[in-house]
Scaffold this motif. Structure first.
Motif, PDB file in Angstrom:
ATOM      1  N   GLU A 279       0.832  -1.202   0.000  1.00 18.29           N
ATOM      2  CA  GLU A 279       0.000   0.000   0.000  1.00 18.29           C
ATOM      3  C   GLU A 279       0.870   1.257   0.000  1.00 18.29           C
ATOM      4  O   GLU A 279       0.579   2.227  -0.728  1.00 18.29           O
ATOM      5  CB  GLU A 279      -0.910   0.003   1.225  1.00 18.29           C
ATOM      6  N   HIS A 280       1.934   1.233   0.801  1.00 22.77           N
ATOM      7  CA  HIS A 280       2.813   2.410   0.900  1.00 22.77           C
ATOM      8  C   HIS A 280       3.457   2.730  -0.441  1.00 22.77           C
ATOM      9  O   HIS A 280       3.453   3.887  -0.882  1.00 22.77           O
ATOM     10  CB  HIS A 280       3.893   2.153   1.952  1.00 22.77           C
ATOM     11  N   GLU A 281       3.993   1.727  -1.093  1.00 19.37           N
ATOM     12  CA  GLU A 281       4.720   1.980  -2.341  1.00 19.37           C
ATOM     13  C   GLU A 281       3.788   2.433  -3.458  1.00 19.37           C
ATOM     14  O   GLU A 281       4.151   3.278  -4.278  1.00 19.37           O
ATOM     15  CB  GLU A 281       5.510   0.740  -2.743  1.00 19.37           C
ATOM     16  N   LEU A 282       2.591   1.886  -3.500  1.00 21.62           N
ATOM     17  CA  LEU A 282       1.621   2.325  -4.507  1.00 21.62           C
ATOM     18  C   LEU A 282       1.169   3.759  -4.222  1.00 21.62           C
ATOM     19  O   LEU A 282       1.051   4.574  -5.143  1.00 21.62           O
ATOM     20  CB  LEU A 282       0.425   1.379  -4.538  1.00 21.62           C
ATOM     21  N   GLY A 283       0.932   4.049  -2.944  1.00 22.63           N
ATOM     22  CA  GLY A 283       0.511   5.402  -2.579  1.00 22.63           C
ATOM     23  C   GLY A 283       1.597   6.432  -2.848  1.00 22.63           C
ATOM     24  O   GLY A 283       1.330   7.516  -3.372  1.00 22.63           O
ATOM     25  N   ILE A 284       2.848   6.083  -2.499  1.00 26.14           N
ATOM     26  CA  ILE A 284       3.965   6.987  -2.749  1.00 26.14           C
ATOM     27  C   ILE A 284       4.164   7.190  -4.248  1.00 26.14           C
ATOM     28  O   ILE A 284       4.482   8.290  -4.714  1.00 26.14           O
ATOM     29  CB  ILE A 284       5.254   6.441  -2.100  1.00 26.14           C
ATOM     30  N   GLY A 285       3.969   6.120  -5.011  1.00 18.53           N
ATOM     31  CA  GLY A 285       4.076   6.244  -6.469  1.00 18.53           C
ATOM     32  C   GLY A 285       3.083   7.250  -7.019  1.00 18.53           C
ATOM     33  O   GLY A 285       3.427   8.084  -7.860  1.00 18.53           O
ATOM     34  N   ALA A 286       1.843   7.179  -6.522  1.00 20.68           N
ATOM     35  CA  ALA A 286       0.815   8.133  -6.963  1.00 20.68           C
ATOM     36  C   ALA A 286       1.183   9.553  -6.569  1.00 20.68           C
ATOM     37  O   ALA A 286       1.074  10.491  -7.374  1.00 20.68           O
ATOM     38  CB  ALA A 286      -0.535   7.748  -6.359  1.00 20.68           C
ATOM     39  N   LEU A 287       1.645   9.733  -5.332  1.00 26.30           N
ATOM     40  CA  LEU A 287       1.993  11.067  -4.848  1.00 26.30           C
ATOM     41  C   LEU A 287       3.162  11.662  -5.631  1.00 26.30           C
ATOM     42  O   LEU A 287       3.139  12.839  -6.018  1.00 26.30           O
ATOM     43  CB  LEU A 287       2.330  11.004  -3.352  1.00 26.30           C
ATOM     44  N   ARG A 288       4.173  10.863  -5.869  1.00 27.56           N
ATOM     45  CA  ARG A 288       5.331  11.354  -6.633  1.00 27.56           C
ATOM     46  C   ARG A 288       4.932  11.775  -8.039  1.00 27.56           C
ATOM     47  O   ARG A 288       5.387  12.811  -8.548  1.00 27.56           O
ATOM     48  CB  ARG A 288       6.412  10.276  -6.678  1.00 27.56           C
ATOM     49  N   LEU A 289       4.090  10.986  -8.670  1.00 28.34           N
ATOM     50  CA  LEU A 289       3.662  11.312 -10.030  1.00 28.34           C
ATOM     51  C   LEU A 289       2.815  12.584 -10.051  1.00 28.34           C
ATOM     52  O   LEU A 289       2.907  13.386 -10.986  1.00 28.34           O
ATOM     53  CB  LEU A 289       2.897  10.140 -10.642  1.00 28.34           C
ATOM     54  N   LEU A 290       2.004  12.775  -9.027  1.00 22.91           N
ATOM     55  CA  LEU A 290       1.229  14.012  -8.928  1.00 22.91           C
ATOM     56  C   LEU A 290       2.164  15.221  -8.829  1.00 22.91           C
ATOM     57  O   LEU A 290       1.963  16.241  -9.499  1.00 22.91           O
ATOM     58  CB  LEU A 290       0.309  13.964  -7.709  1.00 22.91           C
ATOM     59  N   LEU A 291       3.186  15.102  -7.990  1.00 25.19           N
ATOM     60  CA  LEU A 291       4.116  16.216  -7.803  1.00 25.19           C
ATOM     61  C   LEU A 291       4.954  16.466  -9.056  1.00 25.19           C
ATOM     62  O   LEU A 291       5.224  17.623  -9.403  1.00 25.19           O
ATOM     63  CB  LEU A 291       5.019  15.940  -6.598  1.00 25.19           C
ATOM     64  N   ILE A 292       5.347  15.392  -9.724  1.00 27.46           N
ATOM     65  CA  ILE A 292       6.081  15.558 -10.983  1.00 27.46           C
ATOM     66  C   ILE A 292       5.206  16.270 -12.015  1.00 27.46           C
ATOM     67  O   ILE A 292       5.672  17.157 -12.745  1.00 27.46           O
ATOM     68  CB  ILE A 292       6.558  14.192 -11.513  1.00 27.46           C
ATOM     69  N   THR A 293       3.935  15.871 -12.075  1.00 31.96           N
ATOM     70  CA  THR A 293       2.998  16.514 -12.996  1.00 31.96           C
ATOM     71  C   THR A 293       2.879  18.009 -12.691  1.00 31.96           C
ATOM     72  O   THR A 293       2.887  18.842 -13.604  1.00 31.96           O
ATOM     73  CB  THR A 293       1.614  15.849 -12.897  1.00 31.96           C
TER      74      THR A 293
ATOM     75  N   ALA B 239      -0.533   8.531 -12.362  1.00 29.64           N
ATOM     76  CA  ALA B 239      -0.835   8.844 -10.963  1.00 29.64           C
ATOM     77  C   ALA B 239      -2.177   8.230 -10.576  1.00 29.64           C
ATOM     78  O   ALA B 239      -2.324   7.667  -9.478  1.00 29.64           O
ATOM     79  CB  ALA B 239      -0.858  10.358 -10.754  1.00 29.64           C
ATOM     80  N   PHE B 240      -3.148   8.319 -11.476  1.00 28.45           N
ATOM     81  CA  PHE B 240      -4.464   7.723 -11.230  1.00 28.45           C
ATOM     82  C   PHE B 240      -4.365   6.200 -11.131  1.00 28.45           C
ATOM     83  O   PHE B 240      -5.012   5.575 -10.282  1.00 28.45           O
ATOM     84  CB  PHE B 240      -5.438   8.111 -12.336  1.00 28.45           C
ATOM     85  N   VAL B 241      -3.555   5.589 -11.992  1.00 29.08           N
ATOM     86  CA  VAL B 241      -3.374   4.128 -11.960  1.00 29.08           C
ATOM     87  C   VAL B 241      -2.798   3.697 -10.615  1.00 29.08           C
ATOM     88  O   VAL B 241      -3.304   2.764  -9.970  1.00 29.08           O
ATOM     89  CB  VAL B 241      -2.455   3.671 -13.111  1.00 29.08           C
ATOM     90  N   TYR B 242      -1.750   4.375 -10.175  1.00 30.98           N
ATOM     91  CA  TYR B 242      -1.138   4.028  -8.890  1.00 30.98           C
ATOM     92  C   TYR B 242      -2.112   4.252  -7.733  1.00 30.98           C
ATOM     93  O   TYR B 242      -2.195   3.436  -6.807  1.00 30.98           O
ATOM     94  CB  TYR B 242       0.134   4.841  -8.673  1.00 30.98           C
ATOM     95  N   ALA B 243      -2.837   5.356  -7.774  1.00 30.74           N
ATOM     96  CA  ALA B 243      -3.808   5.641  -6.714  1.00 30.74           C
ATOM     97  C   ALA B 243      -4.922   4.597  -6.707  1.00 30.74           C
ATOM     98  O   ALA B 243      -5.371   4.157  -5.630  1.00 30.74           O
ATOM     99  CB  ALA B 243      -4.400   7.040  -6.903  1.00 30.74           C
ATOM    100  N   SER B 244      -5.366   4.171  -7.883  1.00 31.27           N
ATOM    101  CA  SER B 244      -6.422   3.161  -7.972  1.00 31.27           C
ATOM    102  C   SER B 244      -5.938   1.807  -7.456  1.00 31.27           C
ATOM    103  O   SER B 244      -6.676   1.086  -6.773  1.00 31.27           O
ATOM    104  CB  SER B 244      -6.914   3.031  -9.417  1.00 31.27           C
ATOM    105  N   LEU B 245      -4.697   1.461  -7.768  1.00 24.77           N
ATOM    106  CA  LEU B 245      -4.128   0.213  -7.250  1.00 24.77           C
ATOM    107  C   LEU B 245      -3.965   0.280  -5.732  1.00 24.77           C
ATOM    108  O   LEU B 245      -4.211  -0.705  -5.026  1.00 24.77           O
ATOM    109  CB  LEU B 245      -2.783  -0.065  -7.922  1.00 24.77           C
TER     110      LEU B 245
END
Length: 211
Positions: A44-58, A84-90
């Motif tokens: 859960e942590h790695e998927l959530g962090i992935g989404a957050l990082r992609l949001l910030l990069i965007t 970011a949406f894919v990671y957040a959904s996962l």
């Protein structure tokens, strides 16, 4: 352009592939410690962090363009937002499947009872219309409203940071880092907006004096 897209796809999928490999190692018994003492929390942590990082990069693409004049990353902004949406959904799906063990009757209760889940769910919910309307067809249909709708990413990123901050119980350095990055990105936009307003007001005054 094609090479750039392939590179962005690979970079966005790499963390997911690495996570999948470690999950496979745990399930196959090759390395039961590949995800640490709490595998579900790690996933859960790695998927959530992935989404957050992609949001910030965007969010970082516009300041990067304005500072450097480099426009190439703008072409991949929607793609990064979709990832970011894919990671957040996962992240959300893993919570449903593993934390709640697929018990959908508990979803509303957990969302209402736990503030960090409330803000996380709200962030994901706000991402849905952005993902749906990310195509060029929707951009044409919505016109100027498309830009207004996609400004929701500011609120989404803030909610995502808050979600992460509330999850962490002791070491706040990582969420504080992301909060600081978000503050810089949003602060830059506020400064640019004020600067544009100042320039516009100065132009209006000059026009009045020239009459």
């Amino acid at each position: 352009m094609i090479v750039g897209k392939v590179l962005v796809h690979l970079l966005c999928l790499a963390p997911l592939a690495w996570l999948g490999w470690r999950v496979w190692q745990v399930l196959g018994g090759a390395n039961v410690d590949a995800l640490g003492a709490e595998p579900v929390v790690a996933i859960e942590h790695e998927l959530g962090i992935g989404a957050l990082r992609l949001l910030l990069i965007t969010l970082a693409i516009t300041p990067l363009r304005q500072i450097s004049g480099w426009t190439t990353p703008v072409r991949f902004r929607r793609m990064l937002g979709l990832y970011a949406f894919v990671y957040a959904s996962l992240h959300f799906a893993v919570w449903l499947a593993l934390d709640l063990v697929g018990d959908l009757s508990q979803v509303a209760t957990e969302i209402a009872r736990r503030p960090f889940i409330t803000v996380g769910f709200l962030a994901w919910l706000l991402l849905v219309p952005l993902a749906v309307t990310s195509t060029k067809g929707w951009m044409r249909r919505l016109g100027r409203n498309w830009g207004r709708l996609h400004k929701a990413i500011y609120a989404i990123a803030a909610l995502a940071v808050l979600h992460f901050w509330w999850i962490v119980k002791s070491d706040w350095r990582e969420p504080a880092l992301y909060a600081g990055i978000l503050a810089l990105l949003l602060g830059w936009r506020v400064w640019k907006a004020l600067e544009r307003r100042r320039v516009t007001a100065a132009g209006a005054r000059r026009a009045q004096h020239g009459r």
